[in-house]
Design a protein around this motif. Structure first.
Motif, PDB file in Angstrom:
ATOM      1  N   GLY A  49       0.814  -1.344  -0.089  1.00 27.51           N
ATOM      2  CA  GLY A  49      -0.054  -0.102  -0.086  1.00 27.51           C
ATOM      3  C   GLY A  49       0.821   1.229  -0.157  1.00 27.51           C
ATOM      4  N   PRO A  50       1.672   1.303   0.927  1.00 30.98           N
ATOM      5  CA  PRO A  50       2.599   2.664   0.903  1.00 30.98           C
ATOM      6  C   PRO A  50       3.274   2.906  -0.288  1.00 30.98           C
ATOM      7  CG  PRO A  50       2.689   1.609   3.051  1.00 30.98           C
ATOM      8  CD  PRO A  50       1.911   0.477   2.078  1.00 30.98           C
ATOM      9  N   ARG A  51       3.744   1.757  -1.045  1.00 33.85           N
ATOM     10  CA  ARG A  51       4.546   1.948  -2.125  1.00 33.85           C
ATOM     11  C   ARG A  51       3.621   2.357  -3.307  1.00 33.85           C
ATOM     12  NH1 ARG A  51       7.896  -2.179  -5.865  1.00 33.85           N
ATOM     13  NH2 ARG A  51       8.834  -0.934  -7.226  1.00 33.85           N
ATOM     14  N   ILE A  52       2.668   1.727  -3.444  1.00 31.24           N
ATOM     15  CA  ILE A  52       1.617   2.225  -4.460  1.00 31.24           C
ATOM     16  C   ILE A  52       0.980   3.655  -4.321  1.00 31.24           C
ATOM     17  CG2 ILE A  52      -0.708   1.661  -5.286  1.00 31.24           C
ATOM     18  CD1 ILE A  52      -0.322  -1.261  -4.670  1.00 31.24           C
ATOM     19  N   ILE A  53       0.954   3.824  -3.096  1.00 25.79           N
ATOM     20  CA  ILE A  53       0.414   5.631  -2.906  1.00 25.79           C
ATOM     21  C   ILE A  53       1.604   6.396  -3.316  1.00 25.79           C
ATOM     22  CG2 ILE A  53       0.032   7.130  -1.034  1.00 25.79           C
ATOM     23  CD1 ILE A  53      -1.536   4.784   0.229  1.00 25.79           C
ATOM     24  N   ARG A  54       2.860   6.191  -2.794  1.00 23.50           N
ATOM     25  CA  ARG A  54       3.899   6.813  -3.233  1.00 23.50           C
ATOM     26  C   ARG A  54       4.149   6.929  -4.793  1.00 23.50           C
ATOM     27  NH1 ARG A  54       7.493   4.392  -0.576  1.00 23.50           N
ATOM     28  NH2 ARG A  54       8.311   3.160  -2.341  1.00 23.50           N
ATOM     29  N   LEU A  55       4.076   5.867  -5.421  1.00 24.14           N
ATOM     30  CA  LEU A  55       4.217   5.780  -6.922  1.00 24.14           C
ATOM     31  C   LEU A  55       3.130   6.875  -7.710  1.00 24.14           C
ATOM     32  CD1 LEU A  55       5.376   2.222  -7.436  1.00 24.14           C
ATOM     33  CD2 LEU A  55       6.828   4.275  -7.714  1.00 24.14           C
ATOM     34  N   ALA A  56       1.911   6.530  -7.099  1.00 20.50           N
ATOM     35  CA  ALA A  56       0.590   7.344  -7.637  1.00 20.50           C
ATOM     36  C   ALA A  56       0.961   8.812  -7.264  1.00 20.50           C
ATOM     37  CB  ALA A  56      -0.651   6.761  -6.904  1.00 20.50           C
ATOM     38  N   TYR A  57       1.351   9.204  -6.322  1.00 19.40           N
ATOM     39  CA  TYR A  57       1.529  10.771  -5.950  1.00 19.40           C
ATOM     40  C   TYR A  57       2.724  11.023  -7.011  1.00 19.40           C
ATOM     41  CZ  TYR A  57       3.658  14.648  -3.576  1.00 19.40           C
ATOM     42  OH  TYR A  57       4.139  15.889  -3.317  1.00 19.40           O
ATOM     43  N   GLU A  58       3.842  10.246  -7.105  1.00 18.43           N
ATOM     44  CA  GLU A  58       5.021  10.761  -7.937  1.00 18.43           C
ATOM     45  C   GLU A  58       4.498  10.811  -9.512  1.00 18.43           C
ATOM     46  OE1 GLU A  58       7.969   7.929  -7.748  1.00 18.43           O
ATOM     47  OE2 GLU A  58       8.683   8.580  -5.673  1.00 18.43           O
ATOM     48  N   MET A  59       3.577  10.087  -9.856  1.00 18.02           N
ATOM     49  CA  MET A  59       2.987  10.212 -11.318  1.00 18.02           C
ATOM     50  C   MET A  59       2.077  11.345 -11.454  1.00 18.02           C
ATOM     51  SD  MET A  59       1.721   6.415 -12.564  1.00 18.02           S
ATOM     52  CE  MET A  59       0.215   6.803 -12.120  1.00 18.02           C
ATOM     53  N   VAL A  60       1.332  11.634 -10.488  1.00 19.70           N
ATOM     54  CA  VAL A  60       0.513  12.978 -10.392  1.00 19.70           C
ATOM     55  C   VAL A  60       1.569  14.194 -10.485  1.00 19.70           C
ATOM     56  CG1 VAL A  60      -0.984  14.451  -9.232  1.00 19.70           C
ATOM     57  CG2 VAL A  60      -1.262  11.993  -9.654  1.00 19.70           C
ATOM     58  N   TYR A  61       2.423  14.067  -9.734  1.00 22.03           N
ATOM     59  CA  TYR A  61       3.462  15.095  -9.522  1.00 22.03           C
ATOM     60  C   TYR A  61       4.196  15.350 -10.968  1.00 22.03           C
ATOM     61  CZ  TYR A  61       7.680  17.636  -8.206  1.00 22.03           C
ATOM     62  OH  TYR A  61       8.705  18.777  -7.924  1.00 22.03           O
ATOM     63  N   VAL A  62       4.570  14.384 -11.623  1.00 23.90           N
ATOM     64  CA  VAL A  62       5.195  14.293 -12.978  1.00 23.90           C
ATOM     65  C   VAL A  62       4.224  15.232 -13.760  1.00 23.90           C
ATOM     66  CG1 VAL A  62       6.136  12.950 -14.925  1.00 23.90           C
ATOM     67  CG2 VAL A  62       6.972  12.624 -12.604  1.00 23.90           C
ATOM     68  N   LEU A  63       2.942  14.651 -13.889  1.00 26.20           N
ATOM     69  CA  LEU A  63       2.083  15.207 -14.839  1.00 26.20           C
ATOM     70  C   LEU A  63       1.697  16.783 -14.586  1.00 26.20           C
ATOM     71  CD1 LEU A  63      -0.455  12.245 -15.132  1.00 26.20           C
ATOM     72  CD2 LEU A  63       0.979  12.923 -16.771  1.00 26.20           C
ATOM     73  N   VAL A  64       1.800  17.160 -13.397  1.00 28.03           N
ATOM     74  CA  VAL A  64       1.375  18.302 -13.102  1.00 28.03           C
ATOM     75  C   VAL A  64       2.733  19.246 -13.532  1.00 28.03           C
ATOM     76  CG1 VAL A  64       0.989  20.255 -11.288  1.00 28.03           C
ATOM     77  CG2 VAL A  64      -0.252  18.006 -11.483  1.00 28.03           C
ATOM     78  N   VAL A  65       3.922  18.949 -13.124  1.00 32.17           N
ATOM     79  CA  VAL A  65       5.053  19.556 -13.208  1.00 32.17           C
ATOM     80  C   VAL A  65       5.427  19.671 -14.805  1.00 32.17           C
ATOM     81  CG1 VAL A  65       7.441  19.899 -12.515  1.00 32.17           C
ATOM     82  CG2 VAL A  65       5.637  19.491 -10.686  1.00 32.17           C
ATOM     83  N   TRP A  66       5.268  18.444 -15.270  1.00 35.11           N
ATOM     84  CA  TRP A  66       5.991  18.389 -16.656  1.00 35.11           C
ATOM     85  C   TRP A  66       5.869  19.582 -17.685  1.00 35.11           C
ATOM     86  CZ3 TRP A  66       3.316  17.926 -21.425  1.00 35.11           C
ATOM     87  CH2 TRP A  66       4.100  17.317 -22.410  1.00 35.11           C
ATOM     88  N   PRO A  67       4.630  20.064 -17.813  1.00 36.00           N
ATOM     89  CA  PRO A  67       4.764  21.248 -18.677  1.00 36.00           C
ATOM     90  C   PRO A  67       5.624  22.474 -18.252  1.00 36.00           C
ATOM     91  CG  PRO A  67       2.335  20.570 -17.935  1.00 36.00           C
ATOM     92  CD  PRO A  67       3.428  20.033 -17.139  1.00 36.00           C
ATOM     93  N   PHE A  68       5.965  22.425 -17.193  1.00 35.24           N
ATOM     94  CA  PHE A  68       6.602  23.833 -16.684  1.00 35.24           C
ATOM     95  C   PHE A  68       8.263  23.368 -16.879  1.00 35.24           C
ATOM     96  CE2 PHE A  68       2.705  24.003 -14.459  1.00 35.24           C
ATOM     97  CZ  PHE A  68       2.215  24.956 -15.268  1.00 35.24           C
ATOM     98  N   MET A  69       8.667  22.287 -17.113  1.00 35.53           N
ATOM     99  CA  MET A  69      10.112  22.012 -17.104  1.00 35.53           C
ATOM    100  C   MET A  69      10.580  22.407 -18.514  1.00 35.53           C
ATOM    101  SD  MET A  69      10.244  18.306 -15.654  1.00 35.53           S
ATOM    102  CE  MET A  69      11.802  18.187 -15.248  1.00 35.53           C
TER     103      MET A  69
END
Length: 69
Positions: A49-69
């Motif tokens: 569970g904790p690993r799945i939650i962490r990976l989902a958070y990282e995916m959302v973070y990448v999708l949100v930050v990607w346009p600004f890189m």
């Protein structure tokens, strides 16, 4: 007068089982289901569970930050 013993006395068909016998079998199947399926699934979800939650958070973070890189 006592009835003589006949060979077909007792349970002879599936329909002759009492409801109590069927309930006992169902309780055994429920116990096997809980011990063999539900508890291992719960243990795996607590481990993963904790690993799945962490990976989902990282995916959302990448999708949100990607346009600004």
């Amino acid at each position: 007068m006592k009835r003589p013993f006949r060979r077909h006395d007792g349970r002879k068909r599936r329909g002759d089982y009492r409801a109590q016998d069927r309930r006992g079998a169902a309780a055994t199947l429920d116990y096997v289901l809980v011990m063999g399926v539900i508890l291992p699934a719960a243990a795996f979800s607590m481990w993963a569970g904790p690993r799945i939650i962490r990976l989902a958070y990282e995916m959302v973070y990448v999708l949100v930050v990607w346009p600004f890189m």
